[in-house]
Design a protein around this motif. Structure first.
Motif, short mmCIF file in Angstrom:
data_model
loop_
_atom_site.label_atom_id
_atom_site.label_comp_id
_atom_site.label_asym_id
_atom_site.label_seq_id
_atom_site.Cartn_x
_atom_site.Cartn_y
_atom_site.Cartn_z
N GLU A 32 -60.45 27.13 -24.27
CA GLU A 32 -60.20 26.28 -23.20
C GLU A 32 -61.23 26.53 -22.05
O GLU A 32 -61.64 27.63 -21.97
CB GLU A 32 -58.73 26.86 -22.80
CG GLU A 32 -58.26 26.01 -21.30
CD GLU A 32 -56.85 26.74 -20.72
OE1 GLU A 32 -56.83 26.86 -19.68
OE2 GLU A 32 -55.96 26.80 -21.51
N ILE A 33 -61.34 25.56 -21.52
CA ILE A 33 -62.65 25.61 -20.41
C ILE A 33 -62.00 26.29 -19.13
O ILE A 33 -61.00 25.79 -18.54
CB ILE A 33 -63.25 24.20 -20.36
CG1 ILE A 33 -63.82 23.61 -21.43
CG2 ILE A 33 -64.13 24.26 -18.85
CD1 ILE A 33 -64.20 22.30 -21.14
N SER A 34 -62.82 27.08 -18.57
CA SER A 34 -62.40 27.45 -17.12
C SER A 34 -63.88 27.83 -16.42
O SER A 34 -65.04 27.96 -17.09
CB SER A 34 -61.82 28.87 -17.26
OG SER A 34 -62.51 29.69 -17.62
N TYR A 36 -65.58 25.98 -14.80
CA TYR A 36 -66.80 25.11 -15.05
C TYR A 36 -67.51 24.49 -13.88
O TYR A 36 -67.05 24.32 -12.85
CB TYR A 36 -65.92 23.61 -15.71
CG TYR A 36 -66.82 22.28 -15.54
CD1 TYR A 36 -67.96 22.39 -16.63
CD2 TYR A 36 -66.39 21.28 -14.95
CE1 TYR A 36 -68.67 21.00 -16.56
CE2 TYR A 36 -67.37 20.27 -14.64
CZ TYR A 36 -68.47 20.26 -15.67
OH TYR A 36 -69.26 18.93 -15.39
N TYR A 44 -74.72 22.47 -17.57
CA TYR A 44 -73.25 22.67 -17.69
C TYR A 44 -73.02 24.36 -17.80
O TYR A 44 -73.56 24.72 -18.76
CB TYR A 44 -72.30 21.90 -18.47
CG TYR A 44 -72.36 20.41 -18.08
CD1 TYR A 44 -72.86 20.00 -16.79
CD2 TYR A 44 -71.73 19.63 -18.88
CE1 TYR A 44 -72.90 18.53 -16.65
CE2 TYR A 44 -71.77 18.23 -18.68
CZ TYR A 44 -72.39 17.57 -17.67
OH TYR A 44 -72.04 16.40 -17.25
N LEU A 46 -69.84 27.13 -17.86
CA LEU A 46 -68.46 27.29 -18.19
C LEU A 46 -68.13 28.50 -18.53
O LEU A 46 -68.90 29.31 -19.41
CB LEU A 46 -67.98 26.16 -18.88
CG LEU A 46 -68.54 25.65 -20.25
CD1 LEU A 46 -67.54 26.27 -21.50
CD2 LEU A 46 -68.64 24.22 -20.36
N LEU A 48 -65.51 29.76 -21.69
CA LEU A 48 -64.59 29.51 -22.86
C LEU A 48 -63.55 30.66 -23.24
O LEU A 48 -63.97 31.82 -23.30
CB LEU A 48 -65.41 28.94 -24.18
CG LEU A 48 -64.67 28.17 -25.15
CD1 LEU A 48 -64.05 26.71 -24.62
CD2 LEU A 48 -65.48 27.93 -26.45
N LEU A 71 -65.94 16.96 -18.39
CA LEU A 71 -65.58 18.26 -18.61
C LEU A 71 -64.56 18.64 -17.17
O LEU A 71 -64.82 18.49 -16.04
CB LEU A 71 -66.42 19.27 -18.76
CG LEU A 71 -67.21 19.25 -20.08
CD1 LEU A 71 -68.32 20.28 -20.01
CD2 LEU A 71 -66.59 18.92 -21.25
N ASN A 73 -61.43 21.83 -16.21
CA ASN A 73 -60.88 23.11 -16.26
C ASN A 73 -59.76 22.83 -16.76
O ASN A 73 -58.76 21.95 -16.29
CB ASN A 73 -60.94 24.03 -14.77
CG ASN A 73 -61.99 24.25 -14.34
OD1 ASN A 73 -62.99 24.69 -15.09
ND2 ASN A 73 -62.36 24.35 -12.97
N ILE A 99 -69.67 19.24 -27.47
CA ILE A 99 -68.06 19.46 -27.10
C ILE A 99 -67.33 18.37 -27.23
O ILE A 99 -67.61 17.23 -26.99
CB ILE A 99 -68.36 19.80 -25.41
CG1 ILE A 99 -69.24 21.00 -25.16
CG2 ILE A 99 -66.71 20.15 -25.05
CD1 ILE A 99 -69.17 21.10 -23.75
#
Length: 423
Positions: A32-34, A36, A44, A46, A48, A71, A73, A99
């Motif tokens: 999960e992206i956070s 970002y 970019y 971020l 993961l 993208l 979060n 991605i």
């Protein structure tokens, strides 16, 4: 004694160790992206994460520009990249190349893995794409004989270009046996070798329904086809491995039929336009030639043989008159010249006679002046000895005999004495 590392050396060796692991060079990670952040440079940054851990990641600008979505979060994704570390901070992180949203789970991962593999082998390279013929005379369809896709393709092909013959090579397009069935149909169409282009596909469906066109065997069969292949799978948003390998991708089966053959209506319009242009050009050419013909006729009328002869007769008469006038003038000039020349010769003759008389008189006077007789007449005498005329008294001796010539007569003398004197 244990080795003492500097921080720089330690971080560099950690990086070298991570880079040396083959499995870390190209791996897929789900998370999960956070955190970002899109940097002003285009990179970019971020994090993961999943329930138990997190790892920093970066996607450089060149790869980030190829993303087809934004993208956010909290977005669940599957990423492809390599594991390495940043020596300045010693931080281990992912360097991402791709991605994709994690919506289909294992299928999506398999799709990305096969896509990455075939791309690395060059199956997607534009250099291998074969050109689609502009006006095919034979079209092969590889699809289900009972689906709506085949009816749409046949209808559109017949409407757009009825000159093309259509051959259906039936195939399964869904289920466990679909991939081998599609491969057999492709091999058969190439073995027959009559078709100019192949349309391979089916209508829309879920990712599972379209999965046969994501199989490696189908991708390789399309790539090895000697006949150009147009992929026609699903609806416009659907993307399969077959789309990347095919020589041309169509968004739908109907779109594939439109791309495969030209539209006769467009040809009809083009032919009408050409006909109109040809008619206009012919008319313009005819008008130009008519104007030229009229001009030539006018010039010919102005230059008939009779008029030409009359003009030349006038020119001849004028030339004769000029010639006669010139001849008379020349005769007059020659008469005057002869008259003047005679006068000049007469005057020159008289002057010559007088000059010759004067010169003769001068020569006579000169001759008379230098004549020995003339000298003797003035009282001089010439003495001659045994050796000729005596001009020097030193050549004489007493007793020598001389003959002395006078203006009148000669005397014989004897030398009594001599005296030397200057000349």
């Amino acid at each position: 004694m244990s080795t003492v590392y500097s921080v720089t050396r330690l971080n560099n060796e950690i990086k070298d160790l991570l880079d040396a692991v083959p499995g870390y060079r190209n791996l897929f990670v789900q998370g999960e992206i956070s955190n970002y952040k899109a940097h002003s440079s285009g990179h970019y940054y971020l994090t993961l994460k999943d329930e138990g851990a997190s790892i920093s990641a970066v996607m450089f600008r060149s790869d980030a520009m190829r993303l087809k979505f934004r993208l956010e979060n909290g977005m669940k994704v599957i990423v492809r990249g390599r594991v390495s570390s940043f020596p300045r901070t010693g931080q281990v992180q992912l360097y991402l190349n791709e991605i994709v949203p994690d919506g289909a789970g294992a299928l999506n991962l398999a799709f990305e893995q096969l896509k990455s593999k075939l791309h690395a082998e060059g199956l997607f390279n534009e250099a291998y794409k074969k050109p689609i013929p502009a006006c095919p005379s034979h079209v092969a369809l590889i699809t289900s004989p009972t689906g709506a896709a085949v009816r749409d393709m046949v209808r559109i092909l017949g409407r757009r270009w009825p000159l093309a013959r259509v051959t259906l090579y039936p195939s399964l397009v869904q289920g466990p046996g679909a991939a081998p069935s599609i491969c057999r149909a492709l091999a058969l169409a190439n073995a027959v070798g009559e078709a100019d282009v192949i349309l391979c596909g089916r209508g829309g469906g879920s990712m599972e329904d379209l999965w046969a066109f994501n199989e490696e065997a189908v991708a390789r069969a399309i790539f090895e086809s000697e006949i150009p292949v147009i992929s026609a799978v699903g609806h416009e948003p659907d993307v399969t491995i077959a789309d990347f390998v095919a020589d041309l991708r169509a968004p739908t089966p109907s779109g594939a039929a439109e791309l495969a053959v030209p539209d006769r209506a467009e040809y009809r319009v083009a032919l009408r336009s050409l006909e109109l242009r040809l008619h206009t050009a012919g008319l313009r050419h005819m008008q130009t030639n008519r104007r030229r013909l009229d001009g030539l006729a006018e010039r010919l009328a102005a230059r008939t043989p009779a008029k030409y002869i009359d003009e030349k007769r006038l020119q001849l008469d004028s030339a004769c008159e000029r010639l006669l006038g010139a001849q008379a003038a020349r005769l007059d000039r020659e008469r005057q010249y002869v008259r003047l020349l005679g006068q000049k010769l007469s005057a020159a003759g008289q002057r010559g006679v007088q000059a010759r008389r004067l010169r003769f008189s001068r020569l006579v006077a000169t001759l008379d002046a230098i004549s020995p007789l003339g000298v003797l007449a003035r009282g001089y005498a010439i003495a001659e000895g045994e050796k000729g005329v005596v001009v020097d008294a030193a050549a004489l001796h007493a007793g020598d005999r001389l003959r002395v010539r006078f203006a009148k007569g000669v005397a014989t003398c004897s030398v009594l004495d001599t005296e030397k004197g200057e000349a």
